[in-house]
Structure formats: structure tokens, C-alpha cells
Motif scaffolding. Sequence first.
Motif, PDB file in Angstrom:
ATOM      1  N   ASP A 180      35.522  44.747  42.142  1.00  0.00           N
ATOM      2  CA  ASP A 180      36.301  43.538  42.400  1.00  0.00           C
ATOM      3  C   ASP A 180      37.766  43.901  42.187  1.00  0.00           C
ATOM      4  OD1 ASP A 180      36.969  40.951  43.031  1.00  0.00           O
ATOM      5  OD2 ASP A 180      35.691  40.010  41.530  1.00  0.00           O
ATOM      6  N   THR A 181      38.639  42.914  42.254  1.00  0.00           N
ATOM      7  CA  THR A 181      40.080  43.160  42.179  1.00  0.00           C
ATOM      8  C   THR A 181      40.718  42.304  41.100  1.00  0.00           C
ATOM      9  OG1 THR A 181      40.167  43.667  44.547  1.00  0.00           O
ATOM     10  CG2 THR A 181      42.251  43.112  43.478  1.00  0.00           C
ATOM     11  N   ALA A 334      41.670  37.438  35.461  1.00  0.00           N
ATOM     12  CA  ALA A 334      40.887  37.449  36.697  1.00  0.00           C
ATOM     13  C   ALA A 334      41.660  36.832  37.858  1.00  0.00           C
ATOM     14  CB  ALA A 334      39.584  36.680  36.479  1.00  0.00           C
ATOM     15  N   GLN A 335      41.480  37.442  39.036  1.00  0.00           N
ATOM     16  CA  GLN A 335      41.893  36.869  40.319  1.00  0.00           C
ATOM     17  C   GLN A 335      43.391  36.571  40.374  1.00  0.00           C
ATOM     18  OE1 GLN A 335      39.151  33.579  40.228  1.00  0.00           O
ATOM     19  NE2 GLN A 335      37.482  34.765  41.111  1.00  0.00           N
ATOM     20  N   LEU A 340      50.897  39.122  42.886  1.00  0.00           N
ATOM     21  CA  LEU A 340      51.458  40.266  43.596  1.00  0.00           C
ATOM     22  C   LEU A 340      52.962  40.124  43.759  1.00  0.00           C
ATOM     23  CD1 LEU A 340      50.767  42.899  45.189  1.00  0.00           C
ATOM     24  CD2 LEU A 340      50.549  41.464  47.224  1.00  0.00           C
ATOM     25  N   ALA A 341      53.435  38.942  44.141  1.00  0.00           N
ATOM     26  CA  ALA A 341      54.863  38.719  44.355  1.00  0.00           C
ATOM     27  C   ALA A 341      55.658  38.803  43.069  1.00  0.00           C
ATOM     28  CB  ALA A 341      55.075  37.353  45.003  1.00  0.00           C
ATOM     29  N   ARG A 342      54.966  38.848  41.937  1.00  0.00           N
ATOM     30  CA  ARG A 342      55.633  38.863  40.634  1.00  0.00           C
ATOM     31  C   ARG A 342      55.484  40.210  39.928  1.00  0.00           C
ATOM     32  NH1 ARG A 342      53.980  34.187  42.539  1.00  0.00           N
ATOM     33  NH2 ARG A 342      55.676  32.655  42.589  1.00  0.00           N
ATOM     34  N   VAL A 347      44.320  46.275  41.345  1.00  0.00           N
ATOM     35  CA  VAL A 347      43.541  47.402  40.846  1.00  0.00           C
ATOM     36  C   VAL A 347      42.066  47.041  40.968  1.00  0.00           C
ATOM     37  CG1 VAL A 347      45.318  48.151  39.207  1.00  0.00           C
ATOM     38  CG2 VAL A 347      43.509  46.612  38.448  1.00  0.00           C
ATOM     39  N   THR A 348      41.225  48.050  40.986  1.00  0.00           N
ATOM     40  CA  THR A 348      39.795  47.851  41.133  1.00  0.00           C
ATOM     41  C   THR A 348      39.136  47.683  39.767  1.00  0.00           C
ATOM     42  OG1 THR A 348      39.758  49.166  43.155  1.00  0.00           O
ATOM     43  CG2 THR A 348      37.663  48.857  42.030  1.00  0.00           C
TER      44      THR A 348
END
Length: 400
Positions: A180-181, A334-335, A340-342, A347-348
Motif C-alpha cells: 500500500d502507500t 495512513a493515506q 504530497l503538495a506539502r 512510499v510503499t
Amino acid sequence: MTAVPAEQQFVIEVHQSLSAIAAETWDACANPPGQPHNPFVRHAFFHALEQSGSAVAETGWLGQHLQLLNGTGETLAVMPCYLKNHSQGEYVFDYGWAEAIQRAGGRYYPKLQVSVPFTPASGPRVLTADRDRLPTIRAAMGNAAEQLCEQIGASSVHMTFLNQDEYDDFGAQGWLQRNDTQFHWHNDGFSSFEQFLGALASRKRKNIRKERNVVRDSGLEILRLTGSDITEEHWDHFFRFYMDTGSRKWGTPYLTREFFSRIGETMAGDILLVMVRNQGRWIGGAINFIGGDTLYGRNWGCIEYHDCLHFEACYYQAIDFAIERGLKVVEAGAQGSHKLARGYLPVTTRSAHYIRDPRLHRAVADYLEHERRAVESDNQHLGEHSPFRKGVERDLEGDF
């Protein structure tokens, strides 16, 4: 026939309560010298979950903790394990698997869960100080979990949020592998928050400055508390925020008020509590745990809405603290692709699953093969939207 020396023999014990294993014995395995400190595998953390009534049989978390000893009675490894009759509080979702086996006339619950309850943070699950025999000890613990699964009639064993090497070892043992990510922030040797901003693309940098200025101009007061600075009054207020926000998001929050008092008593030095005041009134907070090289963001709550406050209290304060402490990583839980914008990159995360029923095993194996490819593809797509300037993008695959 040559006898096996007692110190090389393996004996497994199963304990329903962590109180059966001495704290010093557990912690010698969980956080041995030379390894980065992980607050979530401490005896104090698991014990607080148990003694506070947060992770107990009544809430669907019956302890089945494994202790591996040699023939002389020396503890070689321990593993947190629970017998569960539901899939709540795990953050690796298997509800579809449960429905599939139940539709086919099978039974998915109870199952065994090897994890830190309510904590989507990667770390070791087979806890041992014996680095020389790691594969052997992991294999012994994996076999013990499989045998326990058979003996008590559980459908499966699930080890969630594994480190890469454990994931590889259990995959080699035949366990199914799942990915998962998450989004983590990496400290690239930054000496200040401004230096971190300088590594970002212009638009991302301006947006973060704008968000931080919104909070600064709002008149809100933000405090970072650690150790003895955290009082029972702070926990009272934080629990109110946690319950208010958690009830709206999840229905029934998992942690009891006593849990926070217990961790405040036994592991305050591992805690960063970010608290927010508005004109002298506490209105929100975020709890983080401090590891040897990682800051782990966990729970957030607030009773008033203020624009950008969530980003400031949960993400930017954590980055500030990590830079000040020289920590390498901030794990933001989680999730949440908005991270991302911050400055938080994908990561996996990894888990391993032993499933007794061969029909369900085959079906899940096929599903996971497609899911792993989808996770890899999604991470590559997310990487194309890295917030960093060209030339300073980070490797998006694997753990930082």
C-alpha cells in the motif's frame, strides 16, 4: 545422533496478557542497542493499550503474544499477536476477503493479527536482539504463528506494516505479500524550514508559506509539548478533541482516556503533543511519537474549524520539530494524497498474510498480484507530481 545444545533449541510460549512478559525482557528484544528506537514496540505502549481497555478481548483484541525461548529459558524473541473477531483498527483492509469466504460458506473470523493496534507505522514485528540468527528466528516465529492458527481454528495470520527484510523473509516462507502507500517527509539535511522550502518548486513553496501565514495571522497559539511539560490537563483537552473528531470520522474512537494517562506516565519522553489555543481556550491538538530517527504523526482532533490549521498542526509543526531534532523522517500516518503538495512523498508499505483455506489463498494471491501492480503504478504517477524542484527529486520507491 548428535543432541542439539539447549541454547540452540526453540520453545514457544503464548500469552494472553503482556503482563506475563517482564518489561525489561520485552524491551531487550524490541529496542536492542544499535537499532533505531521505535516507541510503538515498547512494552509500555502495548501495556498501556491493554491496561487501559483499548486493545483487550472485550474490544476484539485478545492477546496471543508469542515468546521464543531457548532450552535454557533465555528469551530470544517476542511477537505482538492478537486473536480478532473483526478487522477494525488495522489500516490494512481485508473486509472484501472476509465477505468472499463468508459468501462461499466459510468463516473468516477469528483471525490472528500481528501488529501494533491502531498504529499504521512500519516497524519490526518479530522483535529480537539476535541479529546473527534473524532469518532462523523469523522462520521459527512464522511457523509458530501458523501452528497457533491451526490449533485455535483461526482462518489466517496477518502481519501488517512490516520492514522490508521481514516482508522478504515471510514472502520466502510462502506468505502472501501486500503493498500500500503512505506519505513520508524526508529530512535531506535541512537546517531550517526555510531551507526545506527552498528545495520545493516555486508554486508549492508559495502555497505552504501562504498556509502558514493564514494560521499565524489568525491569532491562534501553537505549543509543542514533550516530556514532563505534558500534564493531565493537556490530556483531558486532547482526549476531548480526539473523541470529537474521531466520532465524526470513524464512529467510535479506539483509544480510552486512561490510555493517554498511561503513556504520559511511562513514555512521555517519546511524545510530542502539539496543542492549539484560541484566546486562551484549547481548541485542537495532534499527538506524535518520537523514534530514534523518525517522528510518527498519529492522532489529530479539533473542536473549532480554522483554515489551514490541520496542515500547520499535523504536517508543518512535525517538519519543524524533525529539523530541530535532526530526525530523518516524518511518517504522516495512513493515506492522504494531499500530503504530497506539502513535501510528503509516497512510499510503499508492506504486509504478509498466511491463509489456511487453499481456495481463499488462491483468490487472494491473484488479487494481490494485481493490487501490487496498481500500487506501483499509482506511486509512479504520484512521483510525476513531486513538489520538489527539478534536480532535487527524491527516489519515490521504498522506505526512507
